[in-house]
Design a protein around this motif. Structure first.
Motif, PDB file in Angstrom:
ATOM      1  N   GLY A 120     -86.644   2.914  49.301  1.00 32.49           N
ATOM      2  CA  GLY A 120     -87.380   4.142  48.996  1.00 32.49           C
ATOM      3  C   GLY A 120     -87.222   5.214  50.042  1.00 32.49           C
ATOM      4  O   GLY A 120     -88.121   6.054  50.221  1.00 32.49           O
ATOM      5  N   ASP A 121     -86.062   5.206  50.755  1.00 26.53           N
ATOM      6  CA  ASP A 121     -85.823   6.236  51.775  1.00 26.53           C
ATOM      7  C   ASP A 121     -85.707   7.629  51.156  1.00 26.53           C
ATOM      8  O   ASP A 121     -85.949   8.627  51.824  1.00 26.53           O
ATOM      9  CB  ASP A 121     -84.551   5.915  52.570  1.00 26.53           C
ATOM     10  CG  ASP A 121     -84.787   4.791  53.578  1.00 26.53           C
ATOM     11  OD1 ASP A 121     -85.878   4.197  53.543  1.00 26.53           O
ATOM     12  OD2 ASP A 121     -83.883   4.512  54.392  1.00 26.53           O
ATOM     13  N   TRP A 122     -85.305   7.681  49.895  1.00 23.06           N
ATOM     14  CA  TRP A 122     -85.247   8.964  49.185  1.00 23.06           C
ATOM     15  C   TRP A 122     -86.438   9.046  48.236  1.00 23.06           C
ATOM     16  O   TRP A 122     -86.679   8.126  47.441  1.00 23.06           O
ATOM     17  CB  TRP A 122     -83.952   9.100  48.376  1.00 23.06           C
ATOM     18  CG  TRP A 122     -82.739   9.371  49.198  1.00 23.06           C
ATOM     19  CD1 TRP A 122     -82.339  10.555  49.723  1.00 23.06           C
ATOM     20  CD2 TRP A 122     -81.745   8.414  49.591  1.00 23.06           C
ATOM     21  NE1 TRP A 122     -81.159  10.412  50.423  1.00 23.06           N
ATOM     22  CE2 TRP A 122     -80.770   9.099  50.355  1.00 23.06           C
ATOM     23  CE3 TRP A 122     -81.570   7.049  49.371  1.00 23.06           C
ATOM     24  CZ2 TRP A 122     -79.654   8.475  50.888  1.00 23.06           C
ATOM     25  CZ3 TRP A 122     -80.468   6.409  49.914  1.00 23.06           C
ATOM     26  CH2 TRP A 122     -79.525   7.122  50.658  1.00 23.06           C
ATOM     27  N   ALA A 123     -87.161  10.146  48.298  1.00 23.44           N
ATOM     28  CA  ALA A 123     -88.299  10.339  47.390  1.00 23.44           C
ATOM     29  C   ALA A 123     -87.787  10.661  45.985  1.00 23.44           C
ATOM     30  O   ALA A 123     -86.833  11.434  45.828  1.00 23.44           O
ATOM     31  CB  ALA A 123     -89.186  11.480  47.889  1.00 23.44           C
ATOM     32  N   ILE A 124     -88.400  10.077  44.982  1.00 28.95           N
ATOM     33  CA  ILE A 124     -88.004  10.328  43.595  1.00 28.95           C
ATOM     34  C   ILE A 124     -88.429  11.748  43.203  1.00 28.95           C
ATOM     35  O   ILE A 124     -89.599  12.110  43.310  1.00 28.95           O
ATOM     36  CB  ILE A 124     -88.622   9.289  42.651  1.00 28.95           C
ATOM     37  CG1 ILE A 124     -88.037   7.904  42.951  1.00 28.95           C
ATOM     38  CG2 ILE A 124     -88.391   9.668  41.193  1.00 28.95           C
ATOM     39  CD1 ILE A 124     -88.640   6.779  42.159  1.00 28.95           C
ATOM     40  N   GLN A 125     -87.457  12.543  42.749  1.00 30.25           N
ATOM     41  CA  GLN A 125     -87.689  13.954  42.452  1.00 30.25           C
ATOM     42  C   GLN A 125     -87.745  14.270  40.957  1.00 30.25           C
ATOM     43  O   GLN A 125     -88.106  15.378  40.588  1.00 30.25           O
ATOM     44  CB  GLN A 125     -86.587  14.800  43.105  1.00 30.25           C
ATOM     45  CG  GLN A 125     -86.527  14.656  44.611  1.00 30.25           C
ATOM     46  CD  GLN A 125     -85.276  15.296  45.184  1.00 30.25           C
ATOM     47  OE1 GLN A 125     -84.161  14.893  44.880  1.00 30.25           O
ATOM     48  NE2 GLN A 125     -85.466  16.305  46.017  1.00 30.25           N
ATOM     49  N   GLY A 126     -87.380  13.320  40.131  1.00 32.57           N
ATOM     50  CA  GLY A 126     -87.404  13.566  38.693  1.00 32.57           C
ATOM     51  C   GLY A 126     -87.301  12.264  37.939  1.00 32.57           C
ATOM     52  O   GLY A 126     -86.848  11.246  38.471  1.00 32.57           O
ATOM     53  N   GLU A 127     -87.746  12.291  36.676  1.00 32.56           N
ATOM     54  CA  GLU A 127     -87.736  11.064  35.874  1.00 32.56           C
ATOM     55  C   GLU A 127     -87.450  11.401  34.417  1.00 32.56           C
ATOM     56  O   GLU A 127     -87.873  12.451  33.906  1.00 32.56           O
ATOM     57  CB  GLU A 127     -89.084  10.352  35.979  1.00 32.56           C
ATOM     58  CG  GLU A 127     -89.199   9.103  35.117  1.00 32.56           C
ATOM     59  CD  GLU A 127     -90.535   8.413  35.252  1.00 32.56           C
ATOM     60  OE1 GLU A 127     -91.209   8.245  34.225  1.00 32.56           O
ATOM     61  OE2 GLU A 127     -90.912   8.072  36.400  1.00 32.56           O
ATOM     62  N   VAL A 128     -86.724  10.525  33.745  1.00 32.98           N
ATOM     63  CA  VAL A 128     -86.522  10.634  32.302  1.00 32.98           C
ATOM     64  C   VAL A 128     -86.868   9.282  31.686  1.00 32.98           C
ATOM     65  O   VAL A 128     -86.482   8.237  32.207  1.00 32.98           O
ATOM     66  CB  VAL A 128     -85.064  11.042  31.951  1.00 32.98           C
ATOM     67  CG1 VAL A 128     -84.056  10.014  32.424  1.00 32.98           C
ATOM     68  CG2 VAL A 128     -84.922  11.271  30.454  1.00 32.98           C
ATOM     69  N   ASP A 129     -87.623   9.310  30.601  1.00 36.57           N
ATOM     70  CA  ASP A 129     -88.038   8.085  29.918  1.00 36.57           C
ATOM     71  C   ASP A 129     -87.283   7.985  28.598  1.00 36.57           C
ATOM     72  O   ASP A 129     -87.523   8.759  27.671  1.00 36.57           O
ATOM     73  CB  ASP A 129     -89.547   8.113  29.672  1.00 36.57           C
ATOM     74  CG  ASP A 129     -90.073   6.760  29.184  1.00 36.57           C
ATOM     75  OD1 ASP A 129     -89.244   5.881  28.867  1.00 36.57           O
ATOM     76  OD2 ASP A 129     -91.305   6.594  29.111  1.00 36.57           O
ATOM     77  N   LEU A 130     -86.354   7.043  28.530  1.00 32.25           N
ATOM     78  CA  LEU A 130     -85.535   6.843  27.338  1.00 32.25           C
ATOM     79  C   LEU A 130     -86.096   5.738  26.452  1.00 32.25           C
ATOM     80  O   LEU A 130     -85.555   5.478  25.378  1.00 32.25           O
ATOM     81  CB  LEU A 130     -84.097   6.475  27.749  1.00 32.25           C
ATOM     82  CG  LEU A 130     -83.415   7.416  28.751  1.00 32.25           C
ATOM     83  CD1 LEU A 130     -82.039   6.869  29.115  1.00 32.25           C
ATOM     84  CD2 LEU A 130     -83.311   8.820  28.183  1.00 32.25           C
ATOM     85  N   HIS A 131     -87.154   5.117  26.908  1.00 31.70           N
ATOM     86  CA  HIS A 131     -87.718   3.975  26.183  1.00 31.70           C
ATOM     87  C   HIS A 131     -88.163   4.408  24.782  1.00 31.70           C
ATOM     88  O   HIS A 131     -88.886   5.388  24.617  1.00 31.70           O
ATOM     89  CB  HIS A 131     -88.912   3.413  26.955  1.00 31.70           C
ATOM     90  CG  HIS A 131     -89.486   2.180  26.355  1.00 31.70           C
ATOM     91  ND1 HIS A 131     -90.726   2.147  25.804  1.00 31.70           N
ATOM     92  CD2 HIS A 131     -88.973   0.933  26.206  1.00 31.70           C
ATOM     93  CE1 HIS A 131     -90.977   0.930  25.339  1.00 31.70           C
ATOM     94  NE2 HIS A 131     -89.930   0.174  25.577  1.00 31.70           N
ATOM     95  N   GLY A 132     -87.694   3.701  23.759  1.00 31.69           N
ATOM     96  CA  GLY A 132     -88.079   4.003  22.384  1.00 31.69           C
ATOM     97  C   GLY A 132     -87.147   4.945  21.661  1.00 31.69           C
ATOM     98  O   GLY A 132     -87.278   5.151  20.453  1.00 31.69           O
ATOM     99  N   LEU A 133     -86.182   5.552  22.385  1.00 30.02           N
ATOM    100  CA  LEU A 133     -85.236   6.471  21.744  1.00 30.02           C
ATOM    101  C   LEU A 133     -84.108   5.688  21.072  1.00 30.02           C
ATOM    102  O   LEU A 133     -83.760   4.582  21.482  1.00 30.02           O
ATOM    103  CB  LEU A 133     -84.630   7.425  22.778  1.00 30.02           C
ATOM    104  CG  LEU A 133     -85.585   8.387  23.493  1.00 30.02           C
ATOM    105  CD1 LEU A 133     -84.789   9.291  24.428  1.00 30.02           C
ATOM    106  CD2 LEU A 133     -86.372   9.218  22.499  1.00 30.02           C
ATOM    107  N   ARG A 134     -83.537   6.306  20.030  1.00 27.46           N
ATOM    108  CA  ARG A 134     -82.332   5.736  19.436  1.00 27.46           C
ATOM    109  C   ARG A 134     -81.177   5.897  20.418  1.00 27.46           C
ATOM    110  O   ARG A 134     -81.227   6.715  21.329  1.00 27.46           O
ATOM    111  CB  ARG A 134     -82.006   6.440  18.121  1.00 27.46           C
ATOM    112  CG  ARG A 134     -83.056   6.273  17.031  1.00 27.46           C
ATOM    113  CD  ARG A 134     -82.548   6.866  15.724  1.00 27.46           C
ATOM    114  NE  ARG A 134     -83.536   6.779  14.668  1.00 27.46           N
ATOM    115  CZ  ARG A 134     -84.421   7.721  14.394  1.00 27.46           C
ATOM    116  NH1 ARG A 134     -84.413   8.846  15.105  1.00 27.46           N
ATOM    117  NH2 ARG A 134     -85.285   7.575  13.413  1.00 27.46           N
ATOM    118  N   THR A 135     -80.115   5.116  20.207  1.00 27.34           N
ATOM    119  CA  THR A 135     -78.980   5.142  21.137  1.00 27.34           C
ATOM    120  C   THR A 135     -78.423   6.545  21.299  1.00 27.34           C
ATOM    121  O   THR A 135     -78.187   7.014  22.422  1.00 27.34           O
ATOM    122  CB  THR A 135     -77.864   4.199  20.640  1.00 27.34           C
ATOM    123  OG1 THR A 135     -78.382   2.870  20.577  1.00 27.34           O
ATOM    124  CG2 THR A 135     -76.673   4.232  21.580  1.00 27.34           C
TER     125      THR A 135
END
Length: 212
Positions: A120-135
């Motif tokens: 975790g030396d780099w702070a997370i700056q963004g997120e995308v949630d693909l869970h539940g999406l079609r391919t």
């Protein structure tokens, strides 16, 4: 005006004469203007010919609202580029490290990078949630997310793909596809499986190259 003398009468006569002259001058000016308009109308008719009024039925109704054009073809082209850029035929399994946890690093990137990414030396700056999406939806969403994040100078991202527990046969189909798609993105330097508190086997922490 009350007339009491010959002088008053002369004043009245003079005023009447002035008013009459003014009225005559205005009448002459109106007549001249009318003749000018008639001459201009005849000149126009000689130039363009006989003009007929368009019947009401032949008139095209004016649009009530102006709708801005939508560049649908451009959108389709951009989505096609994104689809072509991320192939499902690409096998990323041979490029992944599966030591204590899954990880990936490009050739030339040291193991210390994935080690720091896990810590975790780099702070997370963004997120995308693909869970539940079609391919197809997930493919486009991930490609756009990586492209926009890199363009804005973001370095560390989290990609949530889910554990596949709701998939037929409990097979994590989207998880393996996300691994393959990320390996194909040139902006991606490395990625590791997220910590349990950050999604565990259902998410990845991704490190992008510096912008520019």
């Amino acid at each position: 005006m009350k007339i009491n003398s010959l002088q008053d009468l002369k004043k009245v006569q003079k005023q009447l004469a002035v008013a009459q002259e003014k009225a005559q001058a205005e009448a002459v000016a109106r007549a001249a203007a009318e003749r000018q308009r008639e001459a201009e109308t005849k000149l126009f008719e000689r130039a363009v010919g006989t003009v007929k009024r368009m019947p009401e039925s032949a008139r095209a109704p004016a649009p009530k609202t102006i709708v801005a054009p939508v560049a649908k073809q451009r959108q389709k082209d951009e989505q096609a580029v994104l689809r072509d850029a991320l192939s499902d035929e690409f096998d990323a399994s041979t490029l992944l490290d599966t030591d204590e946890m899954l990880s990936f690093r490009r050739p030339g990137i040291g193991r210390d990078v994935t080690h720091k990414l896990r810590k975790g030396d780099w702070a997370i700056q963004g997120e995308v949630d693909l869970h539940g999406l079609r391919t197809e939806e997930a493919r486009v969403a991930l490609a756009e997310f990586i492209r926009n994040a890199h363009r804005h100078g973001l370095r560390c991202l989290r990609v949530v793909h889910g554990k596949g527990l709701g998939s037929p046969g409990k097979t994590p189909v989207l998880k393996s596809k996300v691994h393959s798609w990320l390996v194909q993105k040139n902006q991606v330097m490395a990625f590791v499986q997220a910590k349990p508190a950050e999604g565990g086997a259902g998410a990845l922490v991704v490190l992008l190259k510096p912008a520019g």
